[in-house]
Design a protein around this motif. Structure first.
Motif, PDB file in Angstrom:
ATOM      1  N   MET A 169     -15.073  33.575  48.062  1.00  0.00           N
ATOM      2  CA  MET A 169     -14.730  34.677  47.182  1.00  0.00           C
ATOM      3  C   MET A 169     -13.762  34.226  46.119  1.00  0.00           C
ATOM      4  O   MET A 169     -13.194  33.162  46.180  1.00  0.00           O
ATOM      5  N   LYS A 170     -13.552  35.111  45.182  1.00  0.00           N
ATOM      6  CA  LYS A 170     -12.594  34.790  44.135  1.00  0.00           C
ATOM      7  C   LYS A 170     -11.197  35.179  44.579  1.00  0.00           C
ATOM      8  O   LYS A 170     -11.023  36.059  45.374  1.00  0.00           O
ATOM      9  N   ILE A 174     -21.316  38.133  57.226  1.00  0.00           N
ATOM     10  CA  ILE A 174     -20.125  38.654  57.919  1.00  0.00           C
ATOM     11  C   ILE A 174     -18.895  38.256  57.117  1.00  0.00           C
ATOM     12  O   ILE A 174     -18.005  39.064  56.857  1.00  0.00           O
ATOM     13  N   HIS A 175     -18.853  36.993  56.693  1.00  0.00           N
ATOM     14  CA  HIS A 175     -17.691  36.453  55.979  1.00  0.00           C
ATOM     15  C   HIS A 175     -17.488  37.156  54.626  1.00  0.00           C
ATOM     16  O   HIS A 175     -16.413  37.669  54.340  1.00  0.00           O
ATOM     17  N   GLU A 176     -18.541  37.176  53.822  1.00  0.00           N
ATOM     18  CA  GLU A 176     -18.396  37.720  52.470  1.00  0.00           C
ATOM     19  C   GLU A 176     -18.327  39.244  52.461  1.00  0.00           C
ATOM     20  O   GLU A 176     -17.608  39.825  51.668  1.00  0.00           O
ATOM     21  N   ALA A 177     -19.138  39.862  53.325  1.00  0.00           N
ATOM     22  CA  ALA A 177     -19.299  41.311  53.199  1.00  0.00           C
ATOM     23  C   ALA A 177     -18.672  42.090  54.354  1.00  0.00           C
ATOM     24  O   ALA A 177     -17.535  42.538  54.264  1.00  0.00           O
ATOM     25  N   GLY A 194     -15.989  41.188  56.631  1.00  0.00           N
ATOM     26  CA  GLY A 194     -15.146  40.166  55.990  1.00  0.00           C
ATOM     27  C   GLY A 194     -14.513  40.626  54.687  1.00  0.00           C
ATOM     28  O   GLY A 194     -13.872  41.667  54.628  1.00  0.00           O
ATOM     29  N   HIS A 195     -14.726  39.846  53.613  1.00  0.00           N
ATOM     30  CA  HIS A 195     -14.002  40.091  52.358  1.00  0.00           C
ATOM     31  C   HIS A 195     -14.159  41.507  51.807  1.00  0.00           C
ATOM     32  O   HIS A 195     -13.195  42.122  51.370  1.00  0.00           O
ATOM     33  N   TYR A 196     -15.394  41.995  51.799  1.00  0.00           N
ATOM     34  CA  TYR A 196     -15.639  43.310  51.200  1.00  0.00           C
ATOM     35  C   TYR A 196     -14.839  44.397  51.924  1.00  0.00           C
ATOM     36  O   TYR A 196     -14.133  45.202  51.306  1.00  0.00           O
ATOM     37  N   TRP A 229      -8.879  36.160  57.155  1.00  0.00           N
ATOM     38  CA  TRP A 229      -9.501  37.365  57.710  1.00  0.00           C
ATOM     39  C   TRP A 229     -11.025  37.191  57.788  1.00  0.00           C
ATOM     40  O   TRP A 229     -11.655  37.518  58.796  1.00  0.00           O
ATOM     41  N   ALA A 230     -11.625  36.686  56.718  1.00  0.00           N
ATOM     42  CA  ALA A 230     -13.078  36.543  56.688  1.00  0.00           C
ATOM     43  C   ALA A 230     -13.547  35.568  57.777  1.00  0.00           C
ATOM     44  O   ALA A 230     -14.566  35.795  58.443  1.00  0.00           O
ATOM     45  N   VAL A 231     -12.800  34.502  57.976  1.00  0.00           N
ATOM     46  CA  VAL A 231     -13.160  33.520  59.012  1.00  0.00           C
ATOM     47  C   VAL A 231     -12.919  34.111  60.402  1.00  0.00           C
ATOM     48  O   VAL A 231     -13.723  33.932  61.323  1.00  0.00           O
ATOM     49  N   SER A 287      -7.017  26.805  53.068  1.00  0.00           N
ATOM     50  CA  SER A 287      -6.520  28.150  53.342  1.00  0.00           C
ATOM     51  C   SER A 287      -7.324  28.848  54.446  1.00  0.00           C
ATOM     52  O   SER A 287      -6.781  29.642  55.203  1.00  0.00           O
ATOM     53  N   TYR A 288      -8.603  28.529  54.563  1.00  0.00           N
ATOM     54  CA  TYR A 288      -9.472  29.204  55.538  1.00  0.00           C
ATOM     55  C   TYR A 288      -8.984  28.963  56.969  1.00  0.00           C
ATOM     56  O   TYR A 288      -8.783  29.890  57.745  1.00  0.00           O
ATOM     57  N   PHE A 289      -8.834  27.698  57.288  1.00  0.00           N
ATOM     58  CA  PHE A 289      -8.444  27.339  58.653  1.00  0.00           C
ATOM     59  C   PHE A 289      -7.008  27.789  58.935  1.00  0.00           C
ATOM     60  O   PHE A 289      -6.706  28.299  60.020  1.00  0.00           O
TER      61      PHE A 289
END
Ligand code: ZN
Length: 599
Positions: A1-2, A427-430, A433-435, A461-463, A542-544
């Motif tokens: 995501m941005k 799940i991650h993007e939407a 997750g992010h959405y 959060w998304a992860v 940042s993800y991990f």
């Protein structure tokens, strides 16, 4: 995501959010009755002043946040503007430090820290990091113009008038860019070229043709056409300059894209807002790599007879590779990628509702679309949400079409985004997750928390959502778990790669081999990731970092609450604090575990 973007041209991308938040903690109509209340009310007033000064100095950020009072102001990214930005930071820092932290309410203390961290990071970016000196891709006029046309609450005429003014400044904008860029890297020069190459045709197609349907006067239309023409000429001049620069850098050598370890460390601490130093996170990622390989091996051994004939290979990586290879063959056709993503969203929504995992806003539709041309070049899929002031704006799920790829390259990409991992991606993007998280952040009672969002919390959060959905039984099968671990390995290796690229001089060949052989990634994916590691710094870690922090926080609260623990409650409370660094949310949740959420 941005992610976030401050000053607009110094940060690469942006965080967004929606809604008209009521962000004042103190009620201005009733007189404060104690000094704590007084401080609380005057801190709210300070926050308002901070925001109004911020929007003055950074109208492009205001625009992407959905705040339209300054749409006629255009930033020329020159040294004078950077000086004004530094002055703004210093003045605000002085005002901020006049507040005694202990006199503020708990949620204001978080805002205090967010503003403090933002001001420190921005000054560090302007004075030390200085991407305006070496990264040509931070200068791009297109996103702010696109934002105008995406803003739901603007009239069509307002959009055209504001765009016209922006087009009129294009020559000055790109001239300022060129005089700022004293020492560019080859890689960022090439990225800027890619992002600008199709811009003239895109502008012509998107804006000139729709102008006729607007209610502008004849004179205004003529002026718009003239300004657009001048802007296109300015972009063409800039493209020529970038091409010459590229040749020169190729012939004579250029500044390295790698950060020095000292600068990497500073960026890590500023940007991630994590509780741990980069060396600790790196060591943690190396350990997670080994435990994940062990879990993958157990699943691959179980699944092997179902998918492969012959004896089980003796070597661990080979066993995993063969089963993963078989499962990766199930994927959509290149032209059906977007439709495959669209079709999965309702199933995720049903699962989250049926299991009562987290609040989903039924009134905010997610629009899946092809990634706009100006934003192509780095990620394959991303969420693009409207700003916190623009409650009516759409949230887009951008999917980059594979039409620029050869069939071979597209198929390699799709083996990576196969029928299993596409579910994890969604799940991650939407959802959830992010959405889901961004909509939540925009409902948060603090505008500061929505705006000064922390990328580590957002990606974390998304992860975390991926893992949590599987733990709750989504798509229960050893196949999905195996592919989940492969996916999760990517998050782990992102951290390893980012650290080693910038601190240990990892070269391209070894970097791609790491991702391919130990991460079981397709060649195309590994090459794209290498490219991203050369264009960004720290963000891949940042993800991990965020995932580890959120997961440990949940386990900590769970063990304290015992049988009283409710997952939905934890999620709603965690998300209600906006996109603040996990370390600050942790403090709020542990101090006040039964705080009411916004629902
Ligand atoms: Zn993400």
């Amino acid at each position: 995501m941005k992610q976030r973007l401050v000053p607009f041209y110094l940060f690469a991308c942006l965080l967004a959010g929606t809604s008209n938040c009521t962000h004042t903690a103190g009620d201005k109509t009733s007189p404060p009755s104690s000094s704590a209340q007084m401080d609380s009310a005057s801190f709210s007033a300070f926050e308002q002043r901070f925001l109004s000064a911020l929007w003055q100095i950074d109208p492009e950020w205001a625009l992407s946040a959905g705040y339209y009072a300054h749409i006629d102001q255009v930033t020329i990214p020159d040294e004078a503007h950077r000086r004004r930005y530094r002055d703004f930071c210093q003045a605000m820092e002085k005002e901020l430090k006049a507040f005694a932290l202990t006199e503020l309410k708990a949620s204001q203390q978080t805002d205090w820290w967010l503003i403090h961290d933002f001001l420190a990071e921005t000054q560090w970016r302007l004075e030390t990091f200085q991407s305006h000196v070496w990264n040509p891709s931070v200068f791009n006029l297109s996103p702010s113009i696109a934002r105008l046309f995406e803003a739901q609450s603007l009239q069509n005429e307002q959009r055209f008038r504001a765009a016209s003014r922006r087009f009129a400044t294009a020559a000055a904008y790109y001239e300022a860019a060129r005089s700022s860029l004293k020492d560019p890297t080859l890689e960022h020069t090439q990225l800027a070229l890619l992002q600008h190459a199709s811009m003239p045709a895109y502008w012509q197609k998107s804006y000139a043709t729709t102008l006729e349907s607007s209610q502008l006067t004849r004179a205004e239309k003529q002026e718009f056409q003239a300004n657009l023409k001048a802007a296109i000429a300015a972009v063409e001049t800039h493209i020529d300059w970038l091409k010459k620069l590229e040749s020169r850098l190729q012939a004579q050598g250029a500044r390295s894209f790698r950060l020095q370890p000292a600068i990497y460390r500073q960026k890590f601490m500023h940007e991630l807002g994590a509780a741990s130093a980069p060396e600790e996170i790196y060591a943690k990622a190396l350990a997670a790599k080994e435990t994940t390989l062990q879990k993958m091996d157990a699943l691959a051994t179980e699944l092997y007879p179902r998918y492969r004939k012959g004896p089980l290979p003796a070597e661990r990586l080979k066993r995993i590779q063969e089963v993963v290879g078989e499962l990766s063959r199930k994927h959509p056709e290149p032209q059906a990628l977007r439709q495959a993503i669209e079709a999965q969203i309702p199933a995720l929504e049903r699962f989250v509702r049926a299991k009562d995992l987290v609040y989903l806003d039924p009134n905010k539709p997610l629009v899946v679309r092809d990634t706009p041309l100006y934003a192509r070049g780095v990620a394959g899929a991303s969420i693009d949400a409207p700003g916190p002031y623009d409650s009516g704006g759409e949230t887009y799920y951008n999917v980059t079409p594979l039409d620029a790829y050869s069939r071979e390259k597209a198929l390699s990409y799709l083996r990576e985004y196969n029928d299993y991992t596409l579910q994890i991606l969604n799940i991650h993007e939407a959802i959830p997750g992010h959405y889901t998280q961004l909509l939540y952040a925009n409902r948060s009672p603090s505008l500061i928390k929505s705006l000064l969002g922390n990328g580590t919390m957002i990606e974390g959060w998304a992860v975390y959502a991926e893992r949590m959905m599987l733990e709750e039984g989504y798509g229960q099968s050893p196949e999905l778990w195996l592919m989940y671990y492969k996916w999760h390995m990517r998050v782990i290796l992102n951290t390893v790669l980012d650290y080693e690229v910038h601190n240990k001089n990892l070269d391209r060949e070894a970097g791609i081999a790491l991702l391919r052989d130990q991460g079981f990634q397709e060649q195309a994916e590994a090459e794209e990731k290498w490219k991203r590691a050369t264009l960004s710094q720290v963000q891949l870690a940042s993800y991990f970092t965020g995932y580890s922090e959120i997961y440990s926080l949940r386990e900590e609260i769970k063990s304290k609450a015992g049988s009283q623990f409710k997952l939905r409650e934890f999620h709603d409370q965690f998300l209600a604090h906006g996109s603040a660094p996990v370390k600050y949310i942790r403090e709020l949740l542990l101090k006040n575990p039964s705080a009411p959420t916004t629902h």
